[in-house]
Design a protein around this motif. Structure first.
Motif, mmCIF file in Angstrom:
data_model
loop_
_atom_site.group_PDB
_atom_site.id
_atom_site.type_symbol
_atom_site.label_atom_id
_atom_site.label_comp_id
_atom_site.label_asym_id
_atom_site.label_seq_id
_atom_site.Cartn_x
_atom_site.Cartn_y
_atom_site.Cartn_z
ATOM 1 N N UNK A 66 57.636 25.487 10.870
ATOM 2 C CA UNK A 66 56.977 26.661 11.436
ATOM 3 C C UNK A 66 55.540 26.328 11.821
ATOM 4 N N UNK A 67 54.839 25.608 10.964
ATOM 5 C CA UNK A 67 53.444 25.254 11.242
ATOM 6 C C UNK A 67 53.332 24.324 12.448
ATOM 7 N N UNK A 68 54.256 23.361 12.556
ATOM 8 C CA UNK A 68 54.234 22.452 13.695
ATOM 9 C C UNK A 68 54.490 23.214 14.995
ATOM 10 N N UNK A 69 55.398 24.185 14.941
ATOM 11 C CA UNK A 69 55.683 25.000 16.127
ATOM 12 C C UNK A 69 54.420 25.736 16.567
ATOM 13 N N UNK A 70 53.687 26.260 15.599
ATOM 14 C CA UNK A 70 52.457 26.996 15.909
ATOM 15 C C UNK A 70 51.380 26.078 16.487
ATOM 16 N N UNK A 71 51.159 24.933 15.872
ATOM 17 C CA UNK A 71 50.078 24.047 16.317
ATOM 18 C C UNK A 71 50.401 23.382 17.651
ATOM 19 N N UNK A 72 51.640 22.967 17.856
ATOM 20 C CA UNK A 72 52.010 22.287 19.094
ATOM 21 C C UNK A 72 51.914 23.196 20.317
ATOM 22 N N UNK A 73 51.990 24.496 20.091
ATOM 23 C CA UNK A 73 51.966 25.444 21.206
ATOM 24 C C UNK A 73 50.690 26.279 21.249
ATOM 25 N N UNK A 74 49.697 25.902 20.439
ATOM 26 C CA UNK A 74 48.419 26.607 20.446
ATOM 27 C C UNK A 74 48.471 28.006 19.865
ATOM 28 N N UNK A 75 49.568 28.316 19.192
ATOM 29 C CA UNK A 75 49.725 29.658 18.624
ATOM 30 C C UNK A 75 48.764 29.873 17.453
ATOM 31 N N UNK A 76 48.480 28.810 16.722
ATOM 32 C CA UNK A 76 47.599 28.932 15.560
ATOM 33 C C UNK A 76 46.197 29.397 15.942
ATOM 34 N N UNK A 77 45.827 29.227 17.204
ATOM 35 C CA UNK A 77 44.500 29.663 17.658
ATOM 36 C C UNK A 77 44.413 31.178 17.827
ATOM 37 N N UNK A 78 45.534 31.857 17.766
ATOM 38 C CA UNK A 78 45.582 33.311 17.957
ATOM 39 C C UNK A 78 45.725 34.079 16.643
ATOM 40 N N UNK A 79 45.715 33.375 15.518
ATOM 41 C CA UNK A 79 45.986 34.020 14.235
ATOM 42 C C UNK A 79 44.696 34.467 13.560
ATOM 43 N N UNK A 80 44.682 35.711 13.094
ATOM 44 C CA UNK A 80 43.598 36.235 12.256
ATOM 45 C C UNK A 80 44.125 36.247 10.821
ATOM 46 N N UNK A 81 43.737 35.250 10.042
ATOM 47 C CA UNK A 81 44.202 35.164 8.662
ATOM 48 C C UNK A 81 43.467 36.174 7.789
ATOM 49 N N UNK A 82 44.080 36.493 6.659
ATOM 50 C CA UNK A 82 43.449 37.400 5.704
ATOM 51 C C UNK A 82 43.278 38.809 6.234
ATOM 52 N N UNK A 83 44.159 39.231 7.131
ATOM 53 C CA UNK A 83 44.106 40.586 7.685
ATOM 54 C C UNK A 83 45.422 41.307 7.369
ATOM 55 N N UNK A 84 45.374 42.159 6.372
ATOM 56 C CA UNK A 84 46.566 42.909 5.959
ATOM 57 C C UNK A 84 46.593 44.251 6.687
ATOM 58 N N UNK A 85 47.615 44.450 7.498
ATOM 59 C CA UNK A 85 47.738 45.686 8.263
ATOM 60 C C UNK A 85 48.151 46.824 7.332
ATOM 61 N N UNK A 86 47.358 47.889 7.337
ATOM 62 C CA UNK A 86 47.632 49.019 6.456
ATOM 63 C C UNK A 86 48.059 50.271 7.225
ATOM 64 N N UNK A 87 47.772 50.318 8.536
ATOM 65 C CA UNK A 87 48.131 51.510 9.311
ATOM 66 C C UNK A 87 48.238 51.161 10.784
#
Length: 497
Positions: free
Chosen positions: A86-107
């Motif tokens: 999963x991580x390789x898929x994200x990094x190879x396609x630049x998807x990891x650059x779109x992730x906001x970590x530590x953001x828990x959606x509450x509403x």
């Protein structure tokens, strides 16, 4: 658009969320998007679960993405390998650059005038962050990440040893030379037994009732042969088609001729264990095949472990925990240094986020699912919800395709809103026709399905593929419209230009 405004917001950076982002980039290029991930790493389930032996119970040729061949060798991959995939898929396609970590959606709140979702997330510092999006894609799975299900055991606090729940596994736990009792008979327990028995002094699998367990080769012979003769993508496709066919055939046989399948499974178990095992007591469930998920044992590992004497299986009910182990209803005492309650999950829709329309909270139990991927009367919102009788990713891949078709249709027609409208004469049915405990505990809180398509989920890949991939978007229930406010007028001008 402002810094926190996107065309699409994806919730969750696990297997489903990364797959959704890939489809979006490939099939609907030009759309701005972000992924909100509550944790600090990519992988979702495969990053969270770290218990011994963690692996997929679906073959990787169908559990892997349709667009990225699985080349890891083993058909039933271990958790770290899947996490890396999963991580390789994200990094190879630049998807990891779109992730906001530590953001828990509450509403998530739909605002009709602007045809936008207002998404509220809490960051690692406990501060609320507000995002806006035209479309929201919930890829956060179906269970509660914070904790798993734990029944109320009498005397639980009396036990003087260690208790380790698989969902919150402590990697520092040393079970070498220890007596271990694993409570449960599902996929987690079946995985833990052979893994822990390698170093534990003895492992006991304590089950209240048996589960169907089937041995499968850990290496897919056809896939290996094809990979030596054909390009990787073609070899992967052939293995994928074969395994999809096998899963559909097995499920249909189980539903139509359950006694025949049951006899075949039990005959195979007897062949694995040989003489001396009470298969009738320990491996014969009270329900029919596929009323619950099958447990798969790669190369029959759990049977080999039981046969070796490193582990045993006990079918009984728990009376109470004692300071040194577990007392059973039969009066037997199981001595233990470590108890592992592999007792299941707590199901949870949308990661527990509150869903509302114009500030009015929507109760999931009041809603109907549309094609197993949207909620009736809820605009511009999709759910990544996989199959119960086959690989999760098969359905998620199809859902991603349909979402992209919808987004492209909206751009082409200058519309802002896509909403499936529930008919008045629909008959409600439970969302999942499954007798598993985790499903039955949650069924009253989940959305419903209807009695006919497109409101009924058939759990059939071929049927879904034809409907989702090729079926009409405007099918008499799904409607597309412009926003009532300025956004709709702007979209109309853009389409005209």
């Amino acid at each position: 658009m402002s810094e926190n405004e996107f065309d699409v917001l994806i919730v969750g950076a696990g297997l489903s969320g990364i797959g959704a982002a890939y489809h979006l980039q490939t099939r609907s290029p030009g759309r701005s998007y972000a992924i909100l991930e509550s944790r600090d790493a990519i992988g979702g389930t495969w990053d969270l679960f770290r218990y011994p032996g963690i692996r997929s119970d679906s073959d990787m040729y169908t559990f892997g993405y349709a667009f990225r061949p699985w080349t890891g060798g083993k058909a039933f991959a271990d958790g770290p390998s899947i996490r890396q995939y999963v991580r390789d898929t994200a990094s190879e396609n630049g998807i990891d650059q779109h992730i906001h970590f530590g953001h828990r959606v509450v509403a998530v709140d739909w605002q009709s005038t602007s045809a936008r979702w207002q998404v509220t997330a809490v960051d690692g510092a406990g501060k609320e962050q507000v995002f806006r999006a035209r479309f929201v894609f919930l890829c956060s799975g179906y269970y509660r990440y914070e904790k798993g299900y734990l029944p109320e055991f009498a005397g639980y606090d009396d036990f003087k040893g260690e208790i380790a729940h698989p969902q919150l596994w402590d990697g520092a736990l040393d079970y070498a030379g220890k007596r271990v009792v694993i409570i449960g008979s599902g996929a987690t327990a079946v995985t833990l037994v052979p893994a822990m028995a390698e170093t534990a002094s003895h492992v006991t699998m304590l089950q209240r009732s048996p589960t169907y367990i089937a041995s499968r080769p850990s290496i897919d012979g056809l896939a290996v042969s094809m990979s030596k003769m054909l390009p990787a993508k073609l070899a992967y496709l052939i293995a994928r088609i074969k395994n999809i066919g096998v899963s559909i055939l097995t499920y249909q046989l189980s539903r139509r001729w359950p006694d025949f399948v049951k006899k075949g499974v039990l005959k195979a178990v007897k062949a694995e264990l040989g003489e001396g095992f009470d298969v009738e007591k320990h491996f014969t469930p009270s329900y029919n095949p596929w009323d619950q998920r099958f447990c798969l044992a790669p190369d029959g590992d759990v049977f080999k472990t039981l046969k070796s004497g490193k582990a045993d299986i006990v079918t009984d009910h728990i009376e109470r925990f004692t300071p040194t182990g577990i007392q059973l209803k039969s009066g037997e005492i199981l001595e233990a240094d470590i108890i592992v309650p592999a007792t299941g999950l707590e199901m949870q829709l949308a990661g527990g986020a509150r869903i509302s329309r114009d500030g009015v909270v929507v109760e999931p139990a009041d809603l109907y699912t549309y094609r197993g991927m949207m909620l009736g009367d809820v605009p511009n919102l999709a759910l990544a919800f996989g199959y119960t009788n086959a690989s999760w990713t098969l359905k998620v891949d199809l859902t991603c395709e349909r979402v992209c078709r919808m987004l492209n249709h909206m751009e082409k027609t200058g519309t802002d809103i896509a909403v499936p409208q529930v008919p008045d004469d629909i008959t409600p049915e439970p969302l999942l026709d499954f007798s598993s405990g985790y499903v039955q505990r949650a069924i009253a809180h989940l959305p419903k399905q209807g009695d006919r398509a497109p409101w009924k989920t058939y759990q059939n890949y071929v049927q879904d593929m034809l409907a989702i991939r090729f079926g009409k978007l405007e099918d008499g229930y799904m409607t597309f419209s412009k926003a009532p406010g300025p956004v709709g007028q702007l979209a109309a001008r853009e389409a005209a230009e």
